[in-house]
Enzyme design. Sequence first.
Site, short mmCIF file in Angstrom:
data_model
loop_
_atom_site.label_atom_id
_atom_site.label_comp_id
_atom_site.label_asym_id
_atom_site.label_seq_id
_atom_site.Cartn_x
_atom_site.Cartn_y
_atom_site.Cartn_z
N TYR A 165 -14.96 19.49 -12.31
CA TYR A 165 -15.37 18.12 -12.64
C TYR A 165 -16.51 17.69 -11.68
O TYR A 165 -16.40 17.88 -10.47
CB TYR A 165 -14.15 17.21 -12.49
CG TYR A 165 -14.40 15.75 -12.62
CD1 TYR A 165 -14.78 15.19 -13.83
CD2 TYR A 165 -14.22 14.90 -11.53
CE1 TYR A 165 -15.00 13.83 -13.95
CE2 TYR A 165 -14.44 13.54 -11.64
CZ TYR A 165 -14.82 13.01 -12.85
OH TYR A 165 -15.04 11.66 -12.96
N ASP B 91 -5.71 21.27 -10.72
CA ASP B 91 -6.03 20.05 -11.46
C ASP B 91 -5.72 20.34 -12.93
O ASP B 91 -6.43 21.09 -13.59
CB ASP B 91 -7.50 19.70 -11.25
CG ASP B 91 -7.93 18.43 -12.00
OD1 ASP B 91 -7.26 18.04 -12.98
OD2 ASP B 91 -8.97 17.85 -11.61
N LYS C 63 -6.87 9.93 -17.92
CA LYS C 63 -7.12 10.71 -19.13
C LYS C 63 -5.86 10.73 -20.00
O LYS C 63 -5.39 9.70 -20.39
CB LYS C 63 -7.61 12.11 -18.73
CG LYS C 63 -8.67 12.10 -17.60
CD LYS C 63 -9.97 11.43 -17.99
CE LYS C 63 -10.92 11.19 -16.81
NZ LYS C 63 -11.24 12.35 -16.00
N ARG D 205 0.84 -1.21 0.00
CA ARG D 205 0.00 0.00 0.00
C ARG D 205 0.87 1.26 0.00
O ARG D 205 0.51 2.28 -0.54
CB ARG D 205 -0.95 0.03 1.19
CG ARG D 205 -1.99 1.15 1.06
CD ARG D 205 -2.94 1.34 2.25
NE ARG D 205 -3.28 0.14 2.95
CZ ARG D 205 -2.73 -0.22 4.10
NH1 ARG D 205 -1.81 0.53 4.66
NH2 ARG D 205 -3.09 -1.35 4.67
#
Length: 409
Positions: A124, A196, A221, A71
């Site tokens: 978004y 972002d 993306k 992790r």
Amino acid sequence: MAETNMPQTAKATMPCNTELGFTTRAIHHGYDPVGFSGAVQPPVFLTSTYGFPNVEANEAAAAMGGMLYAREYNPTTEILEKRLANLEGAEAGLILASGMAAFGTLTLSLLSQGDELIVHRTLYPNTVAMLENGLPRFGIKVVPVDLSDPANLDAVITERTCLVYFETPVNPVCEVLDIAAISSRAHAAGVRVAVDSTFASPALQRPLEHGADLVLHSLTKYINGHGDVLGGALLGDGETIHKLHENGLRYITGAALSPMAAMLVLRGLKTLPLRMERHGATALAVAQMLAAHPAVAWVSYPFLPSHPGYAIARKQMANGSGMMALGLHAGFEGARRMMDRLRVITRAVSLGDAESLVTHPASLTRARLSIREDAHMIDGVGDDLIRLSIGLEDEADLLHDLDQALARV
Ligand SMILES: *Cc1c(COP(=O)(O)O)cnc(C)c1O
């Protein structure tokens, strides 16, 4: 950041530093086949845990943080972190399971009860959902403002403001916000700025060079670019990224990316500059064609000189990406008719893939109302807005597809 326990050897074969060009670094930075059996492609370390030769070595790893368990540490993922940080011009990077995982890790790690977060009014939609339904539940106050005029910041910054957060270009409207102007106003009040930059990718825009403190990407993306992976990233100074790693990823969100997905993103990243060149060139041709079409009421593409943010786009971006928004004179119903007639461009959410994609947020919001009564349009997004993600197909085919779809709207 903690040193790694992956095989370390001489770094002489590929001097990966900022003197090398962007594309060379997108292909090579952070990986040397020497020390990995000469494997030219980075191995995928599919392991959940790491064994140590003795207790002392185990303790040393624990003391350095995050090297015991997958992790917190994976060699394949670490190559991607180093490479992306280098491409953004950041000291360090943290890879997460998705863009939303990156936003959750960022906000839940850096903000506490009573703190205030200033955001641009259009974002978004799932980020907006987190801002409206998530963070307020933990006592974090979210303050939306129109940052297209950076002076609007001054009226909303308070003693409790911890962070200013915005996208540029803005999803889905393709508005452009002035990173340098917003950052200098925020910094004057001692407030940090996170951007972002998903719509641009580091190939076209590096917000840290314009004064931002942190960058967020949805790797899903452009950076992966092939529509087959979800991923996210946070890039910035070493101290903050260390905190996001040690607190955020380790135990607040636990949103680690699979090393298999990290390898796919590394593969996609190699062609990012090439892809962005093609996305931008084709998108400009499409935007020009749409702007001249009698059925089209408006087009928002930052590298059209008629775009209100054209000068800022030219200042902070190398070129346009494949993202644009448009509206038809025939409005909401016209958008639906046009979309149904497209044959090459795929009706799908997401963006940045080789395939051209088209969405109509108002139709999706209307459909969502049947399962969520609080579904609503994002501030600044009209009923007529169609979002286009121009892919890598032949320009002539895309122009023809749009032209035939617009013929009878
Ligand atoms: C898609 C997207 C996100 C969320 O990323 P996921 O990888 O889908 O979680 C965040 N910001 C922007 C601008 C996006 O387009």
